[in-house]
Design a protein around this motif. Structure first.
Motif, short mmCIF file in Angstrom:
data_model
loop_
_atom_site.label_atom_id
_atom_site.label_comp_id
_atom_site.label_asym_id
_atom_site.label_seq_id
_atom_site.Cartn_x
_atom_site.Cartn_y
_atom_site.Cartn_z
N ILE A 122 0.59 -1.01 -0.24
CA ILE A 122 -0.06 -0.37 0.06
C ILE A 122 0.92 1.11 0.06
O ILE A 122 1.91 1.39 0.62
CB ILE A 122 -1.17 0.20 1.14
N LYS A 123 0.46 2.30 -0.99
CA LYS A 123 1.88 3.00 -1.14
C LYS A 123 1.04 4.55 0.55
O LYS A 123 -0.40 4.28 0.34
CB LYS A 123 1.22 4.62 -2.36
N GLY A 124 2.13 5.45 0.02
CA GLY A 124 1.32 6.23 1.25
C GLY A 124 0.40 7.29 0.58
O GLY A 124 -0.47 7.95 1.23
N VAL A 156 5.08 16.57 -12.44
CA VAL A 156 5.42 15.54 -12.55
C VAL A 156 4.80 14.75 -11.90
O VAL A 156 4.23 14.96 -10.91
CB VAL A 156 7.32 16.22 -11.58
N MET A 157 4.43 13.31 -12.31
CA MET A 157 4.01 12.31 -11.84
C MET A 157 4.75 11.85 -9.82
O MET A 157 6.12 11.81 -10.32
CB MET A 157 3.55 10.70 -12.44
N HIS A 158 4.41 12.03 -9.12
CA HIS A 158 5.08 11.64 -7.68
C HIS A 158 4.21 11.07 -6.96
O HIS A 158 2.98 10.72 -6.92
CB HIS A 158 5.25 12.96 -7.23
N ARG A 159 4.84 9.63 -5.48
CA ARG A 159 3.47 9.41 -4.99
C ARG A 159 5.23 9.33 -3.61
O ARG A 159 5.64 9.95 -3.54
CB ARG A 159 3.91 8.34 -5.31
N VAL A 160 4.69 8.94 -2.28
CA VAL A 160 4.36 8.31 -0.72
C VAL A 160 4.41 7.26 -0.76
O VAL A 160 4.19 6.55 -0.71
CB VAL A 160 4.34 10.11 -0.07
N ILE A 161 6.12 6.85 -0.30
CA ILE A 161 6.62 5.51 -0.42
C ILE A 161 6.48 5.12 1.06
O ILE A 161 6.60 6.21 2.59
CB ILE A 161 7.78 5.33 -0.37
N ALA A 162 5.66 4.07 1.96
CA ALA A 162 5.02 4.06 3.18
C ALA A 162 6.02 3.45 3.60
O ALA A 162 6.78 2.60 2.57
CB ALA A 162 3.95 3.34 3.07
N GLN A 163 5.88 3.91 5.35
CA GLN A 163 8.18 3.17 5.80
C GLN A 163 7.75 2.20 6.50
O GLN A 163 6.12 2.89 7.42
CB GLN A 163 9.09 4.20 6.44
N THR A 164 8.38 1.75 7.29
CA THR A 164 7.77 0.42 8.23
C THR A 164 7.86 1.15 9.82
O THR A 164 7.64 1.15 10.80
CB THR A 164 8.50 -0.50 7.79
#
Length: 316
Positions: A177-179, A238-246
């Motif tokens: 799941i993405k942030g 520009v396309m961007h996203r947030v990666i969830a962290q553990t």
């Protein structure tokens, strides 16, 4: 793809804009706008003390008012027991929105401490000034008259300006799941104050996801769809996203300086080649109409949005 790309992430020292290095600094901004859609600002004129206070209040507010709510939401959707399949219809984030212009709602959000309200209002004033300064620097680089972008954004009641305050809590399955899912921003120019310890923001460059490096007291700037239209594609959102962290909760305070609802957005005539084919010219539309369309298509490619706006153009 690793670190070599990260090292070249465009960083702009805004204090140099008034000195001998103005030309070189403008070149960095120009290159960032043309080739990255993002850059990171240092020495931007917003006091570190103010930023530290904003961060302290934001993190305290999350712990006190939002964290438990987020945990309950996760439990109610069974996401803590998440299966082995990817989840594509939601984001692992806890957010609230503050509106500053044309009219503020900061006093209406019930669980904000008074000190937090005061500091967010101060921060918004500083960010608004910075956004307008940046728009004029973009005008200069594009060969547009000073104030052109601000005027286009103004509409009849002034720009829309608001802040999305987000926290990205630790996630047990960041691969599933993405942030925040990949998207381009719909609006004008976006100023982000992000966590300097917990990373996660990435942008798409030449087919690779590149980290936007966390730097203390920096403001990350990115361009929205409206600037792509006004520059007729010279600058791109520009396309961007947030990666969830553990581990660790990532704070993100993104302020969007957008056109007013009734602002008419179209390519600046100076940036459209005289003999350009109609198909090579971006559409003309009312900002509010674009936002209605975007609401349902945020996590999709932007090109169909522009095409849909072209198809509607006859109605303006």
């Amino acid at each position: 793809m690793g670190e070599t790309m990260e090292l070249t992430f465009p960083v702009v020292d805004l204090s140099k804009i008034d000195g001998d290095e103005r030309g070189a600094t403008m070149d960095v901004i120009k290159d960032a706008c043309e080739n990255w859609g993002f850059f990171e600002l240092m020495n931007h004129g917003i006091s570190h003390e103010l930023m530290d206070t904003v961060e302290k209040h934001t993190k305290e507010h999350y712990k006190k008012c939002m964290e438990q709510r987020f945990k309950e939401m996760v439990a109610s959707k069974g996401l803590d027991q998440v299966a082995q399949t990817e989840i594509n219809d939601m984001d692992w984030e806890s957010t609230f929105f503050l509106r500053h212009l044309p009219k503020t709602n900061v006093n209406e959000i019930s669980d904000l401490e008074d000190d937090y309200r005061v500091v967010m209002k101060q921060f918004a004033v500083e960010l608004e000034k910075l956004a307008e300064k940046l728009l004029d620097l973009l005008c200069e680089n594009l060969g547009l008259e000073q104030g052109y972008l601000k005027k286009v954004f103004y509409g009849s009641k002034g720009p829309n300006f608001g802040t999305k305050v987000s926290n990205y809590p630790p996630c047990p399955k960041p691969d599933l799941i993405k942030g925040l899912r990949a998207h381009t921003d719909a609006g004008g120019i976006i100023l982000l104050f992000q966590d300097d310890k917990v990373s996660g923001l990435q942008l798409l460059k030449d087919g690779n996801w590149v980290d936007v490096p966390p730097m203390k007291h920096s403001i990350v700037v990115n361009l929205g769809d409206q600037l792509e239209v006004i520059t007729n594609g010279k600058y791109k959102s520009v396309m961007h996203r947030v990666i969830a962290q553990t581990d660790g909760t990532r704070m993100s305070i993104a302020s969007f300086y957008n056109p007013g609802n009734d602002a008419v957005i179209h390519p600046a005539p100076a940036l459209v080649d005289e003999g350009a084919e109609k198909s090579d010219v971006y559409p003309k539309f009312v900002f509010e109409d674009y936002m209605k369309l975007y609401a349902g298509m945020k996590f999709q490619a932007k090109e169909p949005r522009f095409e849909a706006m072209k198809a509607n153009a006859a109605t303006i």
